[in-house]
Design a protein around this motif. Structure first.
Motif, mmCIF file in Angstrom:
data_model
loop_
_atom_site.group_PDB
_atom_site.id
_atom_site.type_symbol
_atom_site.label_atom_id
_atom_site.label_comp_id
_atom_site.label_asym_id
_atom_site.label_seq_id
_atom_site.Cartn_x
_atom_site.Cartn_y
_atom_site.Cartn_z
ATOM 1 N N LYS A 1 -12.007 6.242 -14.355
ATOM 2 C CA LYS A 1 -11.800 5.161 -13.149
ATOM 3 C C LYS A 1 -11.322 3.698 -13.753
ATOM 4 C CE LYS A 1 -13.728 7.235 -9.593
ATOM 5 N NZ LYS A 1 -13.014 8.559 -9.972
ATOM 6 N N ILE A 2 -9.954 3.562 -13.639
ATOM 7 C CA ILE A 2 -9.618 2.298 -14.339
ATOM 8 C C ILE A 2 -9.558 1.123 -13.086
ATOM 9 C CG2 ILE A 2 -7.281 1.511 -15.293
ATOM 10 C CD1 ILE A 2 -6.277 4.269 -15.348
ATOM 11 N N PRO A 3 -10.288 -0.054 -13.684
ATOM 12 C CA PRO A 3 -10.349 -1.300 -12.787
ATOM 13 C C PRO A 3 -8.944 -1.534 -12.192
ATOM 14 C CG PRO A 3 -11.463 -1.490 -14.979
ATOM 15 C CD PRO A 3 -10.437 -0.199 -15.001
ATOM 16 N N TYR A 4 -9.202 -1.989 -10.773
ATOM 17 C CA TYR A 4 -7.914 -2.523 -10.155
ATOM 18 C C TYR A 4 -7.149 -1.228 -9.680
ATOM 19 C CZ TYR A 4 -3.956 -4.339 -7.983
ATOM 20 O OH TYR A 4 -3.012 -4.765 -6.990
ATOM 21 N N LEU A 5 -6.540 -0.444 -10.499
ATOM 22 C CA LEU A 5 -5.868 0.853 -10.103
ATOM 23 C C LEU A 5 -6.900 1.763 -9.228
ATOM 24 C CD1 LEU A 5 -3.042 2.092 -10.872
ATOM 25 C CD2 LEU A 5 -4.451 3.751 -12.285
ATOM 26 N N SER A 6 -7.773 2.156 -9.579
ATOM 27 C CA SER A 6 -8.507 3.119 -9.129
ATOM 28 C C SER A 6 -9.152 2.362 -7.635
ATOM 29 C CB SER A 6 -10.003 3.259 -9.715
ATOM 30 O OG SER A 6 -10.521 4.270 -9.331
ATOM 31 N N GLU A 7 -9.403 1.006 -7.708
ATOM 32 C CA GLU A 7 -9.963 0.372 -6.430
ATOM 33 C C GLU A 7 -9.068 0.241 -5.304
ATOM 34 O OE1 GLU A 7 -13.103 -3.223 -5.672
ATOM 35 O OE2 GLU A 7 -12.654 -2.827 -7.700
ATOM 36 N N TYR A 8 -7.932 -0.450 -5.791
ATOM 37 C CA TYR A 8 -7.028 -0.625 -4.952
ATOM 38 C C TYR A 8 -5.837 -0.070 -4.679
ATOM 39 C CZ TYR A 8 -9.528 -5.369 -5.373
ATOM 40 O OH TYR A 8 -10.768 -6.049 -5.345
ATOM 41 N N VAL A 9 -5.267 0.498 -5.624
ATOM 42 C CA VAL A 9 -4.068 1.280 -5.521
ATOM 43 C C VAL A 9 -4.432 2.862 -4.966
ATOM 44 C CG1 VAL A 9 -1.985 2.385 -6.450
ATOM 45 C CG2 VAL A 9 -2.930 0.176 -7.445
ATOM 46 N N VAL A 10 -5.299 3.478 -5.703
ATOM 47 C CA VAL A 10 -5.773 4.959 -5.216
ATOM 48 C C VAL A 10 -6.358 4.610 -3.875
ATOM 49 C CG1 VAL A 10 -7.352 6.723 -5.745
ATOM 50 C CG2 VAL A 10 -5.759 5.721 -7.513
ATOM 51 N N GLY A 11 -7.393 3.634 -3.907
ATOM 52 C CA GLY A 11 -8.145 3.116 -2.392
ATOM 53 C C GLY A 11 -7.289 3.133 -1.105
ATOM 54 N N HIS A 12 -6.028 2.504 -1.433
ATOM 55 C CA HIS A 12 -5.161 2.517 -0.404
ATOM 56 C C HIS A 12 -4.544 3.785 0.226
ATOM 57 C CE1 HIS A 12 -5.317 -2.159 -0.643
ATOM 58 N NE2 HIS A 12 -4.879 -1.979 0.764
ATOM 59 N N PHE A 13 -4.177 4.434 -1.046
ATOM 60 C CA PHE A 13 -3.656 5.646 -0.737
ATOM 61 C C PHE A 13 -4.578 6.756 -0.166
ATOM 62 C CE2 PHE A 13 0.234 7.086 -3.454
ATOM 63 C CZ PHE A 13 0.702 6.045 -3.945
ATOM 64 N N LEU A 14 -5.846 6.308 -0.284
ATOM 65 C CA LEU A 14 -6.885 7.249 0.464
ATOM 66 C C LEU A 14 -6.758 6.853 1.983
ATOM 67 C CD1 LEU A 14 -9.770 7.122 -2.231
ATOM 68 C CD2 LEU A 14 -8.455 9.455 -1.609
ATOM 69 N N ASP A 15 -6.867 5.760 2.356
ATOM 70 C CA ASP A 15 -6.699 4.952 3.473
ATOM 71 C C ASP A 15 -5.673 5.614 4.441
ATOM 72 O OD1 ASP A 15 -9.048 3.570 3.051
ATOM 73 O OD2 ASP A 15 -7.912 1.980 2.899
ATOM 74 N N TRP A 16 -4.556 5.470 3.724
ATOM 75 C CA TRP A 16 -3.151 6.137 4.252
ATOM 76 C C TRP A 16 -3.397 7.776 4.393
ATOM 77 C CZ3 TRP A 16 0.698 3.853 0.233
ATOM 78 C CH2 TRP A 16 0.557 2.440 0.293
ATOM 79 N N ALA A 17 -4.056 8.503 3.536
ATOM 80 C CA ALA A 17 -4.237 9.707 3.877
ATOM 81 C C ALA A 17 -5.045 9.953 5.117
ATOM 82 C CB ALA A 17 -4.847 10.452 2.410
ATOM 83 N N ILE A 18 -6.133 9.280 5.152
ATOM 84 C CA ILE A 18 -7.012 9.388 6.275
ATOM 85 C C ILE A 18 -6.316 9.065 7.553
ATOM 86 C CG2 ILE A 18 -8.930 8.626 7.678
ATOM 87 C CD1 ILE A 18 -10.283 8.075 4.776
ATOM 88 N N VAL A 19 -5.356 8.050 7.693
ATOM 89 C CA VAL A 19 -4.667 7.941 8.737
ATOM 90 C C VAL A 19 -3.546 9.053 9.040
ATOM 91 C CG1 VAL A 19 -2.792 6.394 9.692
ATOM 92 C CG2 VAL A 19 -4.651 5.391 8.351
ATOM 93 N N VAL A 20 -3.021 9.693 8.054
ATOM 94 C CA VAL A 20 -2.085 10.787 8.304
ATOM 95 C C VAL A 20 -2.683 11.867 8.878
ATOM 96 C CG1 VAL A 20 -0.625 12.386 7.017
ATOM 97 C CG2 VAL A 20 -0.308 10.174 6.385
ATOM 98 N N ALA A 21 -4.030 12.228 8.357
ATOM 99 C CA ALA A 21 -4.707 13.277 8.903
ATOM 100 C C ALA A 21 -5.340 13.269 10.244
ATOM 101 C CB ALA A 21 -6.256 13.321 7.925
#
Lengths: 206, 274
Positions: free
Chosen positions: A24-44
């Motif tokens: 878990k890398i600070p910032y990268l994990s929280e914001y970048v991957v977090g946003h990717f996850l949000d997009w993935a839920i929207v795509v689903a």
């Protein structure tokens, strides 16, 4: 660019997710991957919508063309719209939705699954024959596990639950573990092939 | 002998009728066969029982109506235990019908124990996305589930004020009928975060979960209607699980009887032909 860009996006997001799973890398994990996850839920969510639209297209065509038993398609579409629209407008705690779910959908869905019990009983009677030594072992194991799983097994003989447990924790688990490890290795290889652009089947027909 | 050959080809309608009777009659006239608590059921019970009041339990409803006879009694018994212990219950669903069942369980159990929605328990509903939802939930529950099933903002629900990430969850109880479900929780949450995972599955899914039990990734497991019946006994709330065990016992016995009849006839006819 039509090929390179999707491969680059797949590579970057794949590596990001892979890295994030282990570290878990600070910032990268929280914001970048977090946003990717949000997009993935929207795509689903859009995939669900796409499925509904496809169902609508197929069944409207069946009704319009008056194909054989077209009324089944009409019932399906009416049911789909009522079950979708009512909770969207009045939430799932609405009395109409609850009534339809409890008194129609639940019983229909349950009935489909329950029918399996009858087919299994009939199939077990017809197919479970002690034709070979292996079939005999399978039969004995099945009887022990079936009796061990219910209170009547213990009422007949205390050993049934114990031997049932032993069969499952030793033999079944060993088999399942082998299957799981094999499937996991396959999934890893597939994931790496996609991440590194070797497998491009997700392009679809290109 | 002709009757031996006939025993090998009993009309399937007779099998169906006898099986239906073997299920219906014990439901109408219970036998009351004694139940024994398995170590896996006991482990689930202990995981919940040892939590101090105020601890947060995430209950995931990952099943549909087809699996309700096995998983609904499990959910009711576990929910009663959680709410009686004064733990906070957060319900989510990875299967679209799960949220509706969560409502039903809450409506049935909460009045019995005097639990209040928003204060003691909450139903955050269903999100599509399977494993992705769990990864997102672990980071930010409020962003993953911005509203509950009543369309109230999650951030404005009193009990959710301090429940924001997976670090605020003390125990995960996943009740699942397949994927996404218990396996997904173990792979996506258990492998990344230090939170205990327990749960219940349909009887047919039990073999697939046994390796996780042995490795310690999963602590305790309720297996099918039998697991539900045992848990109902532990929390003293007889319900559909205990009611269904007699029917399941007689049905199993009948199937075994049919298998034996078929094989006795098969062996006898085979010897005669030789």
């Amino acid at each position: 660019m039509r090929r390179e860009l999707p491969i680059a996006i797949t590579f970057v997001s794949g590596i990001l997710f892979l890295l994030d799973y282990f570290v878990k890398i600070p910032y990268l994990s929280e914001y970048v991957v977090g946003h990717f996850l949000d997009w993935a839920i929207v795509v689903a969510a859009f995939a669900l919508l796409l499925g509904a639209a496809n169902l609508l297209r197929i069944h409207v065509q069946r009704i319009v063309k008056g194909k054989k038993e077209w009324w089944n398609s009409l019932i399906l579409l009416v049911a789909m719209f009522v079950m979708a629209i009512v909770p969207i407008i009045w939430t799932q705690q609405n009395a109409v939705y609850e009534y339809l779910f409890k008194h129609f959908f639940e019983h229909l869905n349950g009935t489909m699954f329950s029918l399996l019990a009858f087919y299994i009983a009939s199939a077990a009677y017809r197919a479970f024959r002690i034709r070979t030594k292996e079939a005999t072992v399978l039969l004995i194991a099945a009887v022990v596990v079936m009796l061990g799983a219910t209170p009547i097994g213990a009422a007949i003989w205390k050993g049934f639950p114990q031997y049932s447990d032993w069969l499952q924790t030793v033999f079944t688990t060993a088999g399942m573990r082998g299957i799981m490890i094999g499937a996991s290795l396959g999934a890893m290889v597939t994931a790496l092939r996609i991440i590194f652009g070797i497998d491009r089947s997700y392009f679809g027909g290109q | 002998m002709k009757w031996l050959e006939k025993l090998q080809t009993i009309d399937r309608r007779i099998i169906y009728l006898l099986l239906a009777l073997s299920i219906i009659l014990p439901l109408l006239f219970p036998i009351g066969l004694p139940l024994e608590i398995s170590k896996n059921t006991q482990a689930v019970y202990e995981q919940i029982d040892k939590l101090p009041p105020g601890s947060v339990v995430l209950v995931s409803y990952d099943w549909d109506a087809a699996s309700a006879p096995e998983l609904l009694p499990q959910a009711e018994a576990i929910t009663k235990h959680i709410l009686e212990k004064k733990l906070k219950l957060v319900a989510v669903a990875l299967w679209n019908q799960g949220a509706t069942f969560a409502d039903r369980v809450h409506n049935s159990v909460a009045p019995e124990v005097g639990a209040e929605y928003g204060k003691d328990y909450v139903n955050l509903g269903y999100r599509p996305g399977q494993a992705v939802v769990l990864n997102s939930l672990a980071r930010d529950i409020h962003a993953t589930f911005p509203e509950d099933v009543t369309r109230t903002r999650t951030a404005s629900i009193p009990m959710m004020q301090d429940i924001k990430t997976i670090e605020d969850i003390d125990l995960i109880v996943c009740l699942s009928a397949g994927d996404p479900g218990l396996r997904t929780y173990i792979e996506q949450i258990g492998a990344q975060y230090p939170v205990t995972i327990t749960g219940g599955v349909t009887a047919v899914s039990v073999p697939g979960m046994l390796p996780y039990l042995q490795s310690g990734d999963l602590v305790g497991l309720l297996g099918g209607m039998s697991g539900a019946a045992q848990y109902e006994m532990l929390v003293d709330r007889p319900g559909l699980g205990m009611g269904g065990m007699d029917a399941q016992s007689i049905a199993h016995l009948l199937i075994i009887a049919f298998i034996f009849i078929g094989n006795i006839a098969y062996v006898a006819v085979g010897r005669k032909k030789k």
